[in-house]
Structures are given as structure tokens and as C-alpha cells.
Design an enzyme around this catalytic site. Structure first.
Site, PDB file in Angstrom:
ATOM      1  CB  VAL A   1      -0.988   0.049   1.203  1.00 25.72           C
ATOM      2  CG1 VAL A   1      -2.066  -1.003   1.082  1.00 25.72           C
ATOM      3  CG2 VAL A   1      -0.252  -0.038   2.542  1.00 25.72           C
TER       4      VAL A   1
ATOM      5  CE1 TYR B   1      -2.031  -0.082  14.582  1.00 26.28           C
ATOM      6  CE2 TYR B   1      -3.112   0.652  16.588  1.00 26.28           C
ATOM      7  CZ  TYR B   1      -3.133  -0.083  15.417  1.00 26.28           C
ATOM      8  OH  TYR B   1      -4.254  -0.800  15.077  1.00 26.28           O
TER       9      TYR B   1
ATOM     10  CB  THR C   1      -6.108 -10.235  14.068  1.00 25.82           C
ATOM     11  OG1 THR C   1      -5.388  -9.127  14.621  1.00 25.82           O
ATOM     12  CG2 THR C   1      -7.540  -9.821  13.774  1.00 25.82           C
TER      13      THR C   1
HETATM   14  P1  NAD Z   1      -3.263  -8.593  10.679  1.00 25.96           P
HETATM   15  O1  NAD Z   1      -1.814  -8.448  11.017  1.00 25.96           O
HETATM   16  O2  NAD Z   1      -3.941  -9.875  10.951  1.00 25.96           O
HETATM   17  O3  NAD Z   1      -3.509  -8.213   9.163  1.00 25.96           O
HETATM   18  C1  NAD Z   1      -2.882  -7.124   8.551  1.00 25.96           C
HETATM   19  C2  NAD Z   1      -2.807  -7.399   7.060  1.00 25.96           C
HETATM   20  O4  NAD Z   1      -2.165  -6.271   6.425  1.00 25.96           O
HETATM   21  C3  NAD Z   1      -1.966  -8.633   6.709  1.00 25.96           C
HETATM   22  O5  NAD Z   1      -2.644  -9.416   5.756  1.00 25.96           O
HETATM   23  C4  NAD Z   1      -0.686  -8.047   6.141  1.00 25.96           C
HETATM   24  O6  NAD Z   1      -0.032  -8.892   5.206  1.00 25.96           O
HETATM   25  C5  NAD Z   1      -1.210  -6.771   5.501  1.00 25.96           C
HETATM   26  N1  NAD Z   1      -0.192  -5.746   5.265  1.00 25.96           N
HETATM   27  C6  NAD Z   1       0.758  -5.306   6.116  1.00 25.96           C
HETATM   28  N2  NAD Z   1       1.521  -4.368   5.532  1.00 25.96           N
HETATM   29  C7  NAD Z   1       1.035  -4.212   4.278  1.00 25.96           C
HETATM   30  C8  NAD Z   1       1.396  -3.391   3.190  1.00 25.96           C
HETATM   31  N3  NAD Z   1       2.439  -2.551   3.242  1.00 25.96           N
HETATM   32  N4  NAD Z   1       0.677  -3.467   2.049  1.00 25.96           N
HETATM   33  C9  NAD Z   1      -0.366  -4.337   1.965  1.00 25.96           C
HETATM   34  N5  NAD Z   1      -0.746  -5.150   2.949  1.00 25.96           N
HETATM   35  C10 NAD Z   1      -0.051  -5.088   4.100  1.00 25.96           C
HETATM   36  O7  NAD Z   1      -3.956  -7.390  11.482  1.00 25.96           O
HETATM   37  P2  NAD Z   1      -5.479  -7.044  11.792  1.00 25.96           P
HETATM   38  O8  NAD Z   1      -5.624  -7.042  13.251  1.00 25.96           O
HETATM   39  O9  NAD Z   1      -6.402  -7.830  10.943  1.00 25.96           O
HETATM   40  O10 NAD Z   1      -5.493  -5.516  11.350  1.00 25.96           O
HETATM   41  C11 NAD Z   1      -6.299  -4.994  10.301  1.00 25.96           C
HETATM   42  C12 NAD Z   1      -6.461  -3.502  10.533  1.00 25.96           C
HETATM   43  O11 NAD Z   1      -7.200  -3.289  11.742  1.00 25.96           O
HETATM   44  C13 NAD Z   1      -5.164  -2.738  10.708  1.00 25.96           C
HETATM   45  O12 NAD Z   1      -5.255  -1.485  10.091  1.00 25.96           O
HETATM   46  C14 NAD Z   1      -5.049  -2.575  12.202  1.00 25.96           C
HETATM   47  O13 NAD Z   1      -4.247  -1.484  12.564  1.00 25.96           O
HETATM   48  C15 NAD Z   1      -6.499  -2.378  12.566  1.00 25.96           C
HETATM   49  N6  NAD Z   1      -6.848  -2.640  13.954  1.00 25.96           N
HETATM   50  C16 NAD Z   1      -6.593  -3.860  14.534  1.00 25.96           C
HETATM   51  C17 NAD Z   1      -7.003  -4.089  15.845  1.00 25.96           C
HETATM   52  C18 NAD Z   1      -6.827  -5.418  16.524  1.00 25.96           C
HETATM   53  O14 NAD Z   1      -7.078  -5.502  17.747  1.00 25.96           O
HETATM   54  N7  NAD Z   1      -6.452  -6.480  15.853  1.00 25.96           N
HETATM   55  C19 NAD Z   1      -7.655  -3.066  16.558  1.00 25.96           C
HETATM   56  C20 NAD Z   1      -7.893  -1.838  15.954  1.00 25.96           C
HETATM   57  C21 NAD Z   1      -7.502  -1.647  14.632  1.00 25.96           C
END
Ligand code: NAD
Length: 244
Positions: free
Chosen positions: A65, A156, A191
Site C-alpha cells: 500500500v 501507531y 487477530t
Molecule cells: P493482521 O496483522 O492480521 O492483518 C494485517 C494485514 O495487512 C496482513 O494481511 C498483512 O499482510 C497486511 N499488510 C501489512 N503491511 C502491508 C502493506 N504494506 N501493504 C499491503 N498489505 C499489508 O492485522 P489485523 O488485526 O487484521 O489488522 C487490520 C487492521 O485493523 C489494521 O489497520 C489494524 O491497525 C487495525 N486494527 C486492529 C485491531 C486489533 O485488535 N487487531 C484493533 C484496531 C484496529
């Protein structure tokens, strides 16, 4: 869970970070509800595996991205495969734990690059397609770390507050084109991102972590025409984490 199928039938969606975690849940639910979905991720093997599992309505495109050229290629591939994009879920994200004192400049830039600049580039890349079809829904994934202070997540948190700001700015600019831009602020969701953080459920009033599919239902709503009057909004889904 009982559902009405086809809530996004005919739509073409791109989900970044769609190979794992919440992204994969968004992909599955959008495809189940009739959308054609591009899984955009750096993880090629898992992205291809998921696309094969879901069949003809899903397609994997390798995307970092942070790279504008790869975004250009993705919009072209999506158009030739499914048509112009009308839903984007800017979900890809990374988390590095550090404080304001311990964050290195390299780590700070890395997090901002993926979480903030990646979201900006994604919005910019899909606007021409959305203008062409005369509608669009951009869903930017922020976090409860973008609503309250959470220690040890300095870069973050900065990136996730920025996602909310960009969402509001873009929502105002794009409203005249019937393109809606909303933010989702999940709390602690099960996750791999949080697997090593040793979080407890005690700070969440509902007393448990969220399931990725619970967040995906909110993304599905925002992707669908059910949310046609909603833009520029922060959608909190955190089991009450930010209430106290
Ligand atoms: P995850 O680590 O399971 O998934 C993240 C995905 O992003 C992975 O598939 C990874 O390969 C991909 N990714 C990473 N860098 C990338 C890049 N440069 N280009 C394209 N793809 C890339 O994490 P998640 O928990 O599913 O997180 C998804 C979103 O939700 C994120 O934005 C995270 O910050 C946000 N989030 C997560 C939580 C939580 O508790 N898990 C809470 C609030 C927000």
C-alpha cells in the site's frame, strides 16, 4: 447468524491487507453478500489461497500500500477483471510497540508509511473509478488507539488519529460526488496483530476480544447502500473499550 444475502450485489470492492485477520473477514463477508472482491496484500501465498477458496468473485492482487505505482496497477487490474471500483476498505496496517522515547525514526516512519500514507494513496487511487460510476464508499480502518491514549503504541496511535482526520477531510471533499468516506475504530480484535501483545480483556466492558467477523458486519453496512446517508463518521466498535 441470520442474514439477508446480497447486500452488496454488483459492487466491486478492494480490501487491502485482505489476506489475514480482519481484512480476510471483510473479503469473505463482502463476497458472501454478492460483491466482487480484490484481495490486495503483500502476502501472496495467503492471498492466493483465500481467493481460490472463495472462487470467481474473488481475485488476489499483490499490493504494497505504500507504493503509488502498485496502486495504479491494482486499479487497472481490478477494472479489467471486475469493472470500476466502488468500495475500498483501507485495512492494511502494522503495529510496532514503542513509546515516544523509545521509537526510532525508522520505526516511526515505517508505521506512518503503511497505516497513514497507505490509506492516503488508496483513497487517491480509487477516486477516478468512483467518480466514473457516480458513487463510492471508502472505509478507513482506524482504531481505538485513534480515539484514546494507549501506552506503548506511539507511532501507531499517531497513524490512527491521522486516519480519522483524513477521513473527515476526504468526506467533505468527495460528498458532492456521492463518494462516502467513513472510519471504523475497532477495539481489541482477535487477530495475529495483537497475539503477542499480552492484552487482557479486563479493560473491555463486554469482557472479551472482538471477532473479526463482528467488525466485518460494520464494514458490510458501510459498503452497502444501507449507509447511503452516512459519511465522515467515526464508527466505534470496541466492546465498550473507549467508554470509561
Ligand atoms: P493482521 O496483522 O492480521 O492483518 C494485517 C494485514 O495487512 C496482513 O494481511 C498483512 O499482510 C497486511 N499488510 C501489512 N503491511 C502491508 C502493506 N504494506 N501493504 C499491503 N498489505 C499489508 O492485522 P489485523 O488485526 O487484521 O489488522 C487490520 C487492521 O485493523 C489494521 O489497520 C489494524 O491497525 C487495525 N486494527 C486492529 C485491531 C486489533 O485488535 N487487531 C484493533 C484496531 C484496529
Amino acid at each position: 447468524m441470520l442474514d439477508t444475502p446480497g447486500r452488496v450485489t454488483g459492487k466491486v470492492a478492494v480490501v487491502t491487507g485482505g489476506a489475514h485477520g480482519m481484512g480476510a473477514a471483510h473479503v469473505r463477508l463482502l463476497a458472501e453478500h454478492g460483491a466482487c472482491v480484490v484481495i490486495a496484500d503483500v502476502d501472496k501465498s495467503e492471498g492466493i489461497r483465500l481467493a481460490q477458496e472463495l472462487g470467481h468473485r474473488a481475485h488476489f492482487v499483490q499490493l504494497d500500500v505504500t507504493d503509488p505505482d502498485q496502486w495504479r496497477a491494482l486499479t487497472e487490474t481490478t477494472r479489467s477483471r471486475f469493472g470500476p471500483i466502488d468500495v475500498l476498505v483501507n485495512n492494511a496496517g502494522i503495529l510496532l510497540s514503542h513509546t515516544v522515547e523509545t521509537a526510532t525514526l525508522t520505526d516511526f516512519r515505517k508505521v506512518i508509511e503503511v497505516n497513514q500514507i497507505g490509506t492516503f494513496l488508496g483513497m487517491q487511487a480509487v477516486i477516478p473509478s468512483m467518480k466514473e460510476v457516480g458513487r463510492g464508499s471508502i472505509i478507513n480502518i482506524s482504531s481505538s488507539a485513534g480515539a484514546v491514549g494507549i501506552t506503548d503504541n506511539f507511532a501507531y496511535a499517531a497513524s490512527k488519529w491521522a486516519v480519522r482526520g483524513m477521513t473527515k477531510e476526504a468526506a467533505l471533499e468527495l460528498a458532492p460526488f456521492n463518494i462516502r468516506v467513513n472510519a471504523i475504530l475497532p477495539g481489541e480484535v482477535n487477530t495475529r496483530m495483537i497475539a503477542d501483545l499480552h492484552l487482557t480483556v479486563e479493560t473491555t466492558p463486554l469482557g472479551r476480544f472482538g471477532d473479526p467477523r463482528e467488525i466485518a458486519y460494520l464494514a458490510l453496512y458501510l459498503a452497502s447502500e444501507e449507509s447511503a446517508y452516512t459519511t465522515g463518521a467515526d464508527h466505534v466498535i470496541d466492546g465498550g473499550y473507549t467508554v470509561p
